[in-house]
Design an enzyme around this catalytic site. Structure first.
Site, PDB file in Angstrom:
ATOM      1  N   ASP A   1       0.856  -1.200   0.000  1.00 38.99           N
ATOM      2  CA  ASP A   1       0.000   0.000   0.000  1.00 38.99           C
ATOM      3  C   ASP A   1       0.879   1.234   0.000  1.00 38.99           C
ATOM      4  OD1 ASP A   1      -3.280   0.338   0.826  1.00 38.99           O
ATOM      5  OD2 ASP A   1      -2.012   2.133   0.765  1.00 38.99           O
TER       6      ASP A   1
ATOM      7  N   LYS B   1     -11.602   0.599 -15.395  1.00 33.60           N
ATOM      8  CA  LYS B   1     -12.194  -0.619 -14.828  1.00 33.60           C
ATOM      9  C   LYS B   1     -12.730  -1.553 -15.918  1.00 33.60           C
ATOM     10  CE  LYS B   1     -11.575  -0.152 -10.378  1.00 33.60           C
ATOM     11  NZ  LYS B   1     -10.481  -0.957  -9.751  1.00 33.60           N
TER      12      LYS B   1
ATOM     13  N   TYR C   1     -12.082   6.556 -14.398  1.00 33.82           N
ATOM     14  CA  TYR C   1     -12.194   5.347 -13.557  1.00 33.82           C
ATOM     15  C   TYR C   1     -12.961   4.238 -14.277  1.00 33.82           C
ATOM     16  CZ  TYR C   1     -13.530   2.668  -9.341  1.00 33.82           C
ATOM     17  OH  TYR C   1     -13.730   1.688  -8.404  1.00 33.82           O
TER      18      TYR C   1
HETATM   19  N1  LIG Z   1     -15.548   0.225  -2.246  1.00 34.93           N
HETATM   20  C1  LIG Z   1     -16.316  -0.073  -3.281  1.00 34.93           C
HETATM   21  O1  LIG Z   1     -17.566  -0.123  -3.199  1.00 34.93           O
HETATM   22  C2  LIG Z   1     -15.664  -0.379  -4.604  1.00 34.93           C
HETATM   23  C3  LIG Z   1     -16.506  -0.509  -5.727  1.00 34.93           C
HETATM   24  C4  LIG Z   1     -15.939  -0.866  -6.941  1.00 34.93           C
HETATM   25  C5  LIG Z   1     -14.570  -1.055  -7.026  1.00 34.93           C
HETATM   26  N2  LIG Z   1     -13.779  -0.869  -5.934  1.00 34.93           N
HETATM   27  C6  LIG Z   1     -12.333  -1.068  -6.089  1.00 34.93           C
HETATM   28  O2  LIG Z   1     -11.850  -1.830  -4.998  1.00 34.93           O
HETATM   29  C7  LIG Z   1     -10.473  -1.504  -4.803  1.00 34.93           C
HETATM   30  C8  LIG Z   1     -10.224  -1.200  -3.338  1.00 34.93           C
HETATM   31  O3  LIG Z   1     -10.847   0.030  -3.036  1.00 34.93           O
HETATM   32  P1  LIG Z   1     -11.405   0.420  -1.579  1.00 34.93           P
HETATM   33  O4  LIG Z   1     -12.805   0.794  -1.757  1.00 34.93           O
HETATM   34  O5  LIG Z   1     -11.018  -0.611  -0.586  1.00 34.93           O
HETATM   35  O6  LIG Z   1     -10.602   1.794  -1.320  1.00 34.93           O
HETATM   36  P2  LIG Z   1      -9.451   2.230  -0.273  1.00 34.93           P
HETATM   37  O7  LIG Z   1      -9.087   3.629  -0.597  1.00 34.93           O
HETATM   38  O8  LIG Z   1      -9.917   1.919   1.107  1.00 34.93           O
HETATM   39  O9  LIG Z   1      -8.239   1.249  -0.620  1.00 34.93           O
HETATM   40  C9  LIG Z   1      -7.435   1.416  -1.761  1.00 34.93           C
HETATM   41  C10 LIG Z   1      -5.977   1.377  -1.321  1.00 34.93           C
HETATM   42  O10 LIG Z   1      -5.128   1.421  -2.492  1.00 34.93           O
HETATM   43  C11 LIG Z   1      -3.967   2.140  -2.133  1.00 34.93           C
HETATM   44  N3  LIG Z   1      -3.274   2.646  -3.329  1.00 34.93           N
HETATM   45  C12 LIG Z   1      -3.695   3.660  -4.134  1.00 34.93           C
HETATM   46  N4  LIG Z   1      -2.793   3.854  -5.114  1.00 34.93           N
HETATM   47  C13 LIG Z   1      -1.794   2.949  -4.929  1.00 34.93           C
HETATM   48  C14 LIG Z   1      -0.600   2.659  -5.628  1.00 34.93           C
HETATM   49  N5  LIG Z   1      -0.238   3.371  -6.711  1.00 34.93           N
HETATM   50  N6  LIG Z   1       0.191   1.657  -5.185  1.00 34.93           N
HETATM   51  C15 LIG Z   1      -0.157   0.954  -4.078  1.00 34.93           C
HETATM   52  N7  LIG Z   1      -1.287   1.192  -3.365  1.00 34.93           N
HETATM   53  C16 LIG Z   1      -2.093   2.176  -3.784  1.00 34.93           C
HETATM   54  C17 LIG Z   1      -4.484   3.257  -1.255  1.00 34.93           C
HETATM   55  O11 LIG Z   1      -3.440   3.806  -0.445  1.00 34.93           O
HETATM   56  C18 LIG Z   1      -5.599   2.580  -0.460  1.00 34.93           C
HETATM   57  O12 LIG Z   1      -5.149   2.156   0.825  1.00 34.93           O
HETATM   58  C19 LIG Z   1     -10.170  -0.361  -5.769  1.00 34.93           C
HETATM   59  O13 LIG Z   1      -9.574  -0.865  -6.944  1.00 34.93           O
HETATM   60  C20 LIG Z   1     -11.530   0.205  -6.067  1.00 34.93           C
HETATM   61  O14 LIG Z   1     -11.568   0.899  -7.297  1.00 34.93           O
HETATM   62  C21 LIG Z   1     -14.307  -0.534  -4.733  1.00 34.93           C
END
Ligand SMILES: NC(=O)c1ccc[n+]([C@@H]2O[C@H](COP(=O)([O-])OP(=O)(O)OC[C@H]3O[C@@H](n4cnc5c(N)ncnc54)[C@H](O)[C@@H]3O)[C@@H](O)[C@H]2O)c1
Length: 290
Positions: A37, A175, A171
């Site tokens: 992370d 995706k 985004y």
């Molecule tokens: N939460 C939802 O409902 C949802 C819906 C669709 C997709 N997603 C996808 O799920 C994944 C996780 O998202 P989340 O909701 O847990 O968000 P989050 O922000 O809690 O977690 C994402 C993590 O990725 C890390 N990160 C960002 N850029 C980075 C990089 N370049 N290198 C290493 N780490 C990096 C961030 O520091 C963060 O801790 C993402 O790909 C997001 O697009 C989430």
């Protein structure tokens, strides 16, 4: 014995949200986990070892195996170093969970070049770069006679895959491309013993809490649901752990997952065909296509 006993996994963006839940479950199921992370903000600014280190510490304190990593998966060198760390720390690599993500929403006319580039870089290039370096390792293993039993789990989103979400051109495009990349990876890498699947999750994390209306909706629904919190990010991880397992036969699939529901998704397909036996005229198309 855990479902992932003896497996070595790299999980990107595992310091928070959904990725953190993956890391904790993978470790409980016996995997050694490289907790990657960058530790930055929602929009990807800044670097902080804290989130990755805290998750790694939590795993080790519970008797599991984990190492923290803050490499930037959006760079070739960062992804290479991440894969190398798994191999040097734990003696190999069996699973890649691509999960790191950021948001920089904006409507198309006002979306800046840097907001486009950053989102596409973290999501699409960040997925490909880790897959590239992990696959080079798996190919070498296969050529050396040690056929891998490996798995890639990518993270797509309903935004881009099932709905066009206004304000998320960067985004959603990334995706949708991740879903396409997953199918190509499944097709290409099978010869080296590698499966590839993707999930499109919905859960309460800092990313969705920042989306207008979502935070309040999720909190209200969680309360109404009683003991089962349908928006907990922990609901996403069992599917990912299953897809990561040695015994899982599934490859080339994309699954929507939220709360207690898992749906297999399917992509673009013909819905209407018009045909001609001669060269098209524009008028003919105009008359028949709409
Ligand atoms: N939460 C939802 O409902 C949802 C819906 C669709 C997709 N997603 C996808 O799920 C994944 C996780 O998202 P989340 O909701 O847990 O968000 P989050 O922000 O809690 O977690 C994402 C993590 O990725 C890390 N990160 C960002 N850029 C980075 C990089 N370049 N290198 C290493 N780490 C990096 C961030 O520091 C963060 O801790 C993402 O790909 C997001 O697009 C989430």
């Amino acid at each position: 014995m855990g479902a992932l006993e003896g497996r070595v996994a790299v999980i990107t963006g595992a310091g928070r949200g959904i990725g953190r839940e993956h890391a904790l479950l993978f470790a409980r199921e016996g995997a050694a986990v490289v907790v990657n992370d960058r530790g930055g903000s929602n929009s990807g600014d800044g670097v902080d070892v804290g989130p990755a280190q805290e998750v790694a510490n939590e795993i080790v304190a519970a008797g599991g195996r984990a190492a923290a990593n803050t490499d930037d998966v959006a760079t070739w060198a960062g992804a290479e170093a991440l894969v190398a760390q798994a191999i040097s720390a734990f003696g190999g690599l069996d699973v890649v969970v691509n999960n790191a993500g950021i948001l920089r929403d904006g409507f198309i006319p006002s979306l800046s070049e840097s907001d486009w580039d950053a989102v596409v870089a973290v999501h699409l290039k960040g997925h490909f770069a880790v897959i590239h370096h992990a696959s080079a390792y798996w190919k070498a293993e296969a050529k050396a006679g040690r056929r891998p039993n490996a798995a890639i789990i990518n993270t797509a989103s309903a935004s881009g895959v099932t709905v066009p979400n206004a304000g998320q051109a960067n985004y959603g495009s990334a995706k949708a491309a991740i879903a396409a990349l997953t199918l190509v990876a499944a097709d290409e890498l099978e010869r080296y013993g590698v499966r590839a699947n993707a999930i499109a999750p919905i859960a309460r994390t800092r990313l969705t809490l920042a989306t207008p209306g979502m935070g309040a909706l999720m909190a209200a629904e969680a309360e109404a649901e009683g003991s089962f919190d349908a928006f907990s990010p922990a609901n996403i991880s069992p599917l990912v752990a299953y897809l990561a397992g040695e015994k899982c036969p599934i490859t080339g699939k994309v699954f929507a997952v939220q709360g207690g529901a898992i749906s297999e998704l399917a992509g673009w397909h013909d819905v209407k065909t018009i045909e001609t036996d001669e060269a098209w005229s524009i008028d003919d198309i105009a008359a028949r296509l709409p």
